[in-house]
Design a protein around this motif. Structure first.
Motif, PDB file in Angstrom:
ATOM      1  N   TYR A 101       1.208  73.169 -68.441  1.00 10.22           N
ATOM      2  CA  TYR A 101       2.576  71.955 -68.264  1.00 10.22           C
ATOM      3  C   TYR A 101       2.254  70.700 -68.466  1.00 10.22           C
ATOM      4  O   TYR A 101       0.898  70.455 -67.754  1.00 10.22           O
ATOM      5  N   GLN A 102       2.522  70.064 -69.254  1.00  7.43           N
ATOM      6  CA  GLN A 102       1.652  69.247 -70.220  1.00  7.43           C
ATOM      7  C   GLN A 102       2.898  67.987 -70.855  1.00  7.43           C
ATOM      8  O   GLN A 102       3.726  68.114 -70.757  1.00  7.43           O
ATOM      9  N   LEU A 138      -5.321  64.332 -65.490  1.00  6.83           N
ATOM     10  CA  LEU A 138      -5.368  66.609 -66.392  1.00  6.83           C
ATOM     11  C   LEU A 138      -6.407  66.732 -65.273  1.00  6.83           C
ATOM     12  O   LEU A 138      -7.109  66.240 -64.218  1.00  6.83           O
ATOM     13  N   ALA A 139      -5.675  68.267 -64.932  1.00 10.33           N
ATOM     14  CA  ALA A 139      -6.411  69.066 -64.239  1.00 10.33           C
ATOM     15  C   ALA A 139      -6.547  70.582 -64.680  1.00 10.33           C
ATOM     16  O   ALA A 139      -5.709  70.640 -65.174  1.00 10.33           O
ATOM     17  N   ALA A 178       4.660  73.930 -61.907  1.00 13.42           N
ATOM     18  CA  ALA A 178       5.544  73.440 -62.235  1.00 13.42           C
ATOM     19  C   ALA A 178       5.597  72.743 -60.638  1.00 13.42           C
ATOM     20  O   ALA A 178       5.373  71.007 -61.075  1.00 13.42           O
ATOM     21  N   GLU A 179       5.609  72.711 -59.821  1.00 10.20           N
ATOM     22  CA  GLU A 179       6.551  71.780 -58.703  1.00 10.20           C
ATOM     23  C   GLU A 179       4.866  71.369 -58.175  1.00 10.20           C
ATOM     24  O   GLU A 179       4.795  70.112 -57.688  1.00 10.20           O
ATOM     25  N   GLN A 197      -0.440  64.566 -65.563  1.00 13.40           N
ATOM     26  CA  GLN A 197      -0.171  64.642 -67.211  1.00 13.40           C
ATOM     27  C   GLN A 197       0.342  65.977 -67.732  1.00 13.40           C
ATOM     28  O   GLN A 197       1.040  66.298 -68.318  1.00 13.40           O
ATOM     29  N   ARG A 198      -1.333  66.317 -66.600  1.00 20.00           N
ATOM     30  CA  ARG A 198      -0.898  68.268 -67.537  1.00 20.00           C
ATOM     31  C   ARG A 198      -2.084  69.051 -66.672  1.00 20.00           C
ATOM     32  O   ARG A 198      -3.370  67.804 -66.220  1.00 20.00           O
TER      33      ARG A 198
END
Length: 337
Positions: free
Chosen positions: A3-4, A68-69, A94-95, A103-104
């Motif tokens: 998700y980004q 970022l992760a 998403a959660e 952010q991503r």
């Protein structure tokens, strides 16, 4: 699955390698930065993955939160919901992203991440077990296979993309049906079949598998399954100390089954470039694999024995989790896209 939103590739990154027992975390200051602040947390000490991340970040003196992760996890990634197979953590991607403020967020299978790291591993992190002397995976033009016993049994690999790079494979090869190659193995597997119904490779070739093999040998000899199975560390220690014949036999079966499954993987993938052995168990066993039946079983494929003889096998003995590097490489490819 990711998700980004758009973010520059130089921002701080959180990297993670989450297994059934431990979660390893690290930070990286952009795509060219060194992987630092590496810390291992027991999964059982934290109620959720989010709680473990929060605990880790709270212990770092960094002055900013990662934007970022990339998280490598011992689980298939199919959609938004993740329910770990070898631990009780369950979450929505998403959660988790929203709660952590990333952010991503990129989630990938831990062995897919490890596969992405394979061409970048230095020779000092590898110990070769048979095959072409001095072989180099980085120079291979054919597929590379990866299999590794830890809490479970991870399987992945790389196939050439035709442009000088690699495509990682995502699958659950640890759950293929485990074959027997002689009467003794068939007797052991019959006891495991009776207990579990389906006997996957992971039922024998993993940390849990070492305990299962010890249990089956105990039942074979006494007629009774143990009230409590020993841990992989206990079986390994008993075997290496020479104080328990069943532990020694269990470890011998473990290596033989690993050789059979690794050879099957090499043939299935056409991994003539080599097979890598990852996971947390093998490095602790040192050179014992060299005197085991592993290599003989790896090559014992009838008419294709000569095809497997030159195929190199490497045990990954890296001090730092290579899956963290693979998680970083995953972000590199996506942020460049």
């Amino acid at each position: 699955m990711s998700y980004q939103t758009t973010a520059p590739s130089s921002v701080l990154r959180l990297l993670a390698d989450v297994g059934g027992t431990n979660a390893r975390f690290a930070l990286q200051a952009g795509s060219l930065g060194e992987i630092t602040h590496i810390q291992t947390l027991p999964c059982a000490d934290h109620a959720t993955l989010g709680a473990a991340i929060t605990h880790y970040l709270g212990q770092q003196s960094i002055g900013q939160r990662p934007a970022l992760a990339s998280i490598a996890i011992a689980n298939p990634i199919q959609g938004d919901r993740v329910q770990m197979t070898n631990h009780d953590w369950s979450f929505s991607i998403a959660e988790l992203q929203a709660a952590m403020g990333f952010q991503r967020l990129e989630l990938l299978n831990d062995f897919t991440a490890l596969a992405l790291a394979l061409p970048h591993l230095p020779a000092s992190d590898l110990r070769q077990v048979g095959g072409r002397p001095g072989a180099s995976a980085a120079q291979s033009t054919t597929a590379l296979g990866l299999i590794g016993p830890g809490t479970g049994l991870g399987v992945s690999g790389l196939v050439p993309d035709g442009q000088g790079g690699w495509w990682p494979l995502q699958g659950e090869g640890g759950h293929v049906t485990l074959p027997a190659t002689n009467a003794n193995e068939q007797a052991v597997l019959a006891l495991l079949w009776a207990r579990y119904g389906h006997v996957s490779a992971e039922r024998a070739v993993s940390g849990q598998g070492l305990g299962n093999l010890y249990g089956a040998l105990t039942q074979r000899d006494t007629g009774l399954w143990p009230d409590q199975l020993p841990s992989a560390a206990e079986v390994s220690q008993w075997a290496q100390n020479g104080q328990d014949a069943k532990a020694q036999e269990a470890l011998a079966l473990f290596f033989a089954f690993l050789g059979t499954v690794a050879g099957n993987l090499a043939l299935t993938m056409g991994a003539w470039g080599g097979i890598f052995l990852g996971g947390g168990i093998l490095p602790r066993l040192g050179a014992r694999i060299d005197t085991s039946a592993f290599r003989e079983r790896f090559e014992h494929k009838g008419r294709f024995e000569n095809h497997l003889k030159p195929v190199p096998v490497w045990v990954i003995e890296a001090k730092q989790s290579p899956a963290l590097l693979g998680a970083a490489k995953r972000l590199d490819s996506l942020t460049r896209a």
